[in-house]
Design a protein around this motif. Structure first.
Motif, PDB file in Angstrom:
ATOM      1  N   ALA A 155       0.822  -1.217   0.000  1.00 37.42           N
ATOM      2  CA  ALA A 155       0.000   0.000   0.000  1.00 37.42           C
ATOM      3  C   ALA A 155       0.855   1.266   0.000  1.00 37.42           C
ATOM      4  O   ALA A 155       0.410   2.328  -0.436  1.00 37.42           O
ATOM      5  N   GLY A 156       2.102   1.155   0.491  1.00 35.16           N
ATOM      6  CA  GLY A 156       2.994   2.309   0.558  1.00 35.16           C
ATOM      7  C   GLY A 156       3.362   2.853  -0.811  1.00 35.16           C
ATOM      8  O   GLY A 156       3.635   4.041  -0.953  1.00 35.16           O
ATOM      9  N   LEU A 157       3.386   1.975  -1.814  1.00 37.02           N
ATOM     10  CA  LEU A 157       3.689   2.436  -3.178  1.00 37.02           C
ATOM     11  C   LEU A 157       2.422   2.651  -3.978  1.00 37.02           C
ATOM     12  O   LEU A 157       2.322   3.570  -4.770  1.00 37.02           O
ATOM     13  N   GLU A 158       1.433   1.771  -3.751  1.00 36.74           N
ATOM     14  CA  GLU A 158       0.246   1.755  -4.615  1.00 36.74           C
ATOM     15  C   GLU A 158      -0.894   2.615  -4.092  1.00 36.74           C
ATOM     16  O   GLU A 158      -1.840   2.902  -4.811  1.00 36.74           O
ATOM     17  N   GLY A 159      -0.836   3.000  -2.799  1.00 36.03           N
ATOM     18  CA  GLY A 159      -1.979   3.670  -2.182  1.00 36.03           C
ATOM     19  C   GLY A 159      -3.060   2.637  -1.864  1.00 36.03           C
ATOM     20  O   GLY A 159      -3.000   1.499  -2.336  1.00 36.03           O
ATOM     21  N   SER A 160      -4.019   3.009  -1.032  1.00 35.66           N
ATOM     22  CA  SER A 160      -5.065   2.056  -0.675  1.00 35.66           C
ATOM     23  C   SER A 160      -6.321   2.809  -0.252  1.00 35.66           C
ATOM     24  O   SER A 160      -6.276   3.641   0.657  1.00 35.66           O
ATOM     25  N   GLU A 161      -7.438   2.521  -0.934  1.00 36.05           N
ATOM     26  CA  GLU A 161      -8.708   3.197  -0.646  1.00 36.05           C
ATOM     27  C   GLU A 161      -9.120   2.971   0.810  1.00 36.05           C
ATOM     28  O   GLU A 161      -9.187   1.832   1.269  1.00 36.05           O
ATOM     29  N   GLY A 162      -9.348   4.036   1.534  1.00 37.72           N
ATOM     30  CA  GLY A 162      -9.773   3.930   2.935  1.00 37.72           C
ATOM     31  C   GLY A 162      -8.613   3.790   3.914  1.00 37.72           C
ATOM     32  O   GLY A 162      -8.829   3.664   5.111  1.00 37.72           O
ATOM     33  N   GLN A 163      -7.372   3.781   3.387  1.00 31.66           N
ATOM     34  CA  GLN A 163      -6.221   3.563   4.277  1.00 31.66           C
ATOM     35  C   GLN A 163      -5.083   4.527   3.951  1.00 31.66           C
ATOM     36  O   GLN A 163      -3.918   4.141   3.959  1.00 31.66           O
ATOM     37  N   SER A 164      -5.433   5.790   3.652  1.00 33.23           N
ATOM     38  CA  SER A 164      -4.398   6.716   3.183  1.00 33.23           C
ATOM     39  C   SER A 164      -3.356   7.018   4.263  1.00 33.23           C
ATOM     40  O   SER A 164      -2.159   7.123   3.958  1.00 33.23           O
ATOM     41  N   ALA A 165      -3.793   7.162   5.509  1.00 26.91           N
ATOM     42  CA  ALA A 165      -2.820   7.490   6.563  1.00 26.91           C
ATOM     43  C   ALA A 165      -1.842   6.329   6.741  1.00 26.91           C
ATOM     44  O   ALA A 165      -0.624   6.530   6.859  1.00 26.91           O
ATOM     45  N   TYR A 166      -2.379   5.123   6.729  1.00 27.25           N
ATOM     46  CA  TYR A 166      -1.534   3.923   6.826  1.00 27.25           C
ATOM     47  C   TYR A 166      -0.588   3.857   5.631  1.00 27.25           C
ATOM     48  O   TYR A 166       0.626   3.684   5.785  1.00 27.25           O
ATOM     49  N   ALA A 167      -1.146   4.018   4.415  1.00 27.34           N
ATOM     50  CA  ALA A 167      -0.324   3.926   3.202  1.00 27.34           C
ATOM     51  C   ALA A 167       0.772   4.994   3.225  1.00 27.34           C
ATOM     52  O   ALA A 167       1.909   4.741   2.808  1.00 27.34           O
ATOM     53  N   GLY A 261      19.301  -0.688   1.134  1.00 28.49           N
ATOM     54  CA  GLY A 261      18.628   0.477   0.541  1.00 28.49           C
ATOM     55  C   GLY A 261      17.494   0.120  -0.387  1.00 28.49           C
ATOM     56  O   GLY A 261      17.129   0.913  -1.252  1.00 28.49           O
ATOM     57  N   THR A 262      16.891  -1.053  -0.189  1.00 30.44           N
ATOM     58  CA  THR A 262      15.792  -1.441  -1.066  1.00 30.44           C
ATOM     59  C   THR A 262      14.700  -2.157  -0.273  1.00 30.44           C
ATOM     60  O   THR A 262      14.977  -2.747   0.770  1.00 30.44           O
ATOM     61  N   VAL A 263      13.477  -2.053  -0.788  1.00 30.18           N
ATOM     62  CA  VAL A 263      12.324  -2.729  -0.166  1.00 30.18           C
ATOM     63  C   VAL A 263      11.841  -3.789  -1.146  1.00 30.18           C
ATOM     64  O   VAL A 263      11.541  -3.488  -2.299  1.00 30.18           O
ATOM     65  N   VAL A 264      11.796  -5.026  -0.681  1.00 28.72           N
ATOM     66  CA  VAL A 264      11.420  -6.135  -1.565  1.00 28.72           C
ATOM     67  C   VAL A 264       9.912  -6.382  -1.474  1.00 28.72           C
ATOM     68  O   VAL A 264       9.358  -6.559  -0.388  1.00 28.72           O
ATOM     69  N   ASN A 265       9.282  -6.376  -2.643  1.00 24.81           N
ATOM     70  CA  ASN A 265       7.848  -6.644  -2.722  1.00 24.81           C
ATOM     71  C   ASN A 265       7.600  -8.137  -2.517  1.00 24.81           C
ATOM     72  O   ASN A 265       8.264  -8.961  -3.111  1.00 24.81           O
ATOM     73  N   ILE A 266       6.627  -8.475  -1.654  1.00 25.71           N
ATOM     74  CA  ILE A 266       6.246  -9.887  -1.509  1.00 25.71           C
ATOM     75  C   ILE A 266       4.724  -9.934  -1.588  1.00 25.71           C
ATOM     76  O   ILE A 266       4.023  -9.822  -0.582  1.00 25.71           O
ATOM     77  N   SER A 267       4.249 -10.034  -2.834  1.00 26.02           N
ATOM     78  CA  SER A 267       2.827  -9.814  -3.097  1.00 26.02           C
ATOM     79  C   SER A 267       2.214 -10.832  -4.052  1.00 26.02           C
ATOM     80  O   SER A 267       1.100 -10.636  -4.522  1.00 26.02           O
ATOM     81  N   GLY A 268       2.944 -11.867  -4.373  1.00 26.75           N
ATOM     82  CA  GLY A 268       2.432 -12.845  -5.341  1.00 26.75           C
ATOM     83  C   GLY A 268       2.276 -12.239  -6.723  1.00 26.75           C
ATOM     84  O   GLY A 268       1.545 -12.768  -7.551  1.00 26.75           O
ATOM     85  N   GLY A 269       2.916 -11.102  -6.942  1.00 25.99           N
ATOM     86  CA  GLY A 269       2.845 -10.445  -8.248  1.00 25.99           C
ATOM     87  C   GLY A 269       1.798  -9.339  -8.296  1.00 25.99           C
ATOM     88  O   GLY A 269       1.735  -8.584  -9.263  1.00 25.99           O
ATOM     89  N   LYS A 270       0.960  -9.212  -7.253  1.00 25.00           N
ATOM     90  CA  LYS A 270      -0.055  -8.143  -7.217  1.00 25.00           C
ATOM     91  C   LYS A 270       0.658  -6.792  -7.203  1.00 25.00           C
ATOM     92  O   LYS A 270       1.619  -6.603  -6.474  1.00 25.00           O
ATOM     93  N   SER A 271       0.177  -5.872  -8.022  1.00 24.36           N
ATOM     94  CA  SER A 271       0.854  -4.577  -8.061  1.00 24.36           C
ATOM     95  C   SER A 271      -0.109  -3.410  -8.126  1.00 24.36           C
ATOM     96  O   SER A 271       0.276  -2.315  -8.472  1.00 24.36           O
ATOM     97  N   ARG A 272      -1.365  -3.631  -7.808  1.00 23.10           N
ATOM     98  CA  ARG A 272      -2.280  -2.488  -7.744  1.00 23.10           C
ATOM     99  C   ARG A 272      -3.072  -2.535  -6.449  1.00 23.10           C
ATOM    100  O   ARG A 272      -3.629  -3.571  -6.078  1.00 23.10           O
ATOM    101  N   GLY A 273      -3.104  -1.409  -5.699  1.00 22.72           N
ATOM    102  CA  GLY A 273      -3.798  -1.363  -4.412  1.00 22.72           C
ATOM    103  C   GLY A 273      -5.292  -1.403  -4.554  1.00 22.72           C
ATOM    104  O   GLY A 273      -5.816  -1.281  -5.628  1.00 22.72           O
TER     105      GLY A 273
END
Ligand SMILES: NC(=O)c1ccc[n+]([C@@H]2O[C@H](COP(=O)([O-])OP(=O)(O)OC[C@H]3O[C@@H](n4cnc5c(N)ncnc54)[C@H](O)[C@@H]3O)[C@@H](O)[C@H]2O)c1
Length: 273
Positions: A155-167, A261-273
């Motif tokens: 959510a930090g990269l993609e944003g998330s509906e209803g969770q903007s403060a968290y994202a 200096g990198t953040v690894v995505n672990i999302s099963g390939g999901k890339s849209r919030g």
């Protein structure tokens, strides 16, 4: 011997008494890492330590009641760990909270207010600053390097509906990870992160959380559950906590010695919030 070469190391895991943090604790314990379970829930931290003693009695585990938003409490976490183990090799900044709210709710029910914004930011953002600073000071003065692993979110990269403060707080973690890696590389301290997406349920997904999130998206809680299933995950399933834990073990290990200096995505390939 495992190529991870983690046996005998010492790690602090914030929020280590539940969900992903507990899964990370279990995986590190299996690798022979001695652990401080630093959690605001003291009873759950004690319970986790008892379970870890069954997982691998060869390492040592201690619970330290810690509020990551409080500098004195974080200092006590570091002091207690050093008193017990004499060193800190790994910090896992995992403690985090999420309170779904809309930026504007015309119905006035679940609108983001200042107190909620401050609460989420204090745990998810100020918490990793306080813990990273206190532990990095200790790692630098000992002169043997170390690893800091930050728990972000897709959510930090993609944003998330209803969770903007968290994202927002999770997006900041990408910037802290990159910046601190630049500052701490000369001390052989690596700073890395991981960003999970939809995982099997943890206590974070409480009834209040799900009701609020469903409301912000204009759907029912049942609809929210269906959306977890329907969302496009190329691997076709939600992630397991132990899969996140395995990634953290790798990132914390010598096998990841040139990764910082990198953040690894672990999302099963999901890339849209
Ligand atoms: N569960 C997911 O699907 C998911 C996805 C992406 C990222 N994350 C991130 O992973 C991390 C862990 O999430 P989880 O799902 O395991 O949550 P969880 O609620 O199961 O565990 C969080 C732990 O943090 C502790 N904690 C809360 N506030 C604290 C404080 N001020 N000081 C110290 N400890 C505190 C809680 O007591 C709890 O033990 C969080 O940073 C979360 O944002 C979770």
């Amino acid at each position: 011997m495992s190529r991870l070469n983690l046996t005998g190391k010492v790690a602090i895991i914030t929020g280590g008494a539940s969900g992903i943090g507990k899964s990370i604790a279990t995986a590190l314990a299996k690798e022979g890492v001695s652990l401080t379970i630093a959690d605001i829930d003291a009873e759950a931290a004690r319970g986790t330590v008892q379970q870890l003693e069954q997982v691998n009695p060869a390492a040592t585990y201690i619970p330290i009641e810690t509020n990551v938003t409080d500098a004195a409490s974080v200092a006590a976490m570091v002091e207690g760990t050093l008193e017990q183990f004499g060193k800190i090799n790994i910090l896992v900044n995992n403690a985090g909270i999420n309170v779904p709210r809309l930026l504007v709710d015309p119905a006035g029910k679940e609108e983001l207010d200042e107190a909620t914004f401050d609460k989420i930011t204090a745990v998810n953002q100020k918490g990793i600053f306080l813990c990273s600073q206190a532990v990095a000071r200790e790692m630098i003065s000992r002169g043997e390097g170390g690893v800091i692993v930050n728990m972000a979110s897709e959510a930090g990269l993609e944003g998330s509906e209803g969770q903007s403060a968290y994202a927002g707080t999770k997006g900041a973690i990408y910037a802290y990870t990159r910046s601190w890696a630049k500052e701490l590389g000369k001390y052989d301290i690596r700073v890395v992160g991981c960003a999970p997406a939809i995982l099997e349920a943890t206590p974070l997904r409480s009834v209040d959380y799900e009701q609020a999130l469903a409301y912000t998206r204009g759907i029912t809680v049942e609809g929210l559950h269906e959306s977890y299933e329907e969302v496009a995950v190329p691997l076709g399933r939600v992630g397991r906590l132990d899969e996140v834990a395995d990634l953290v073990c790798f990132l914390a290990s010598d096998m990841a010695s040139y990764i910082t200096g990198t953040v690894v995505n672990i999302s099963g390939g999901k890339s849209r919030g």
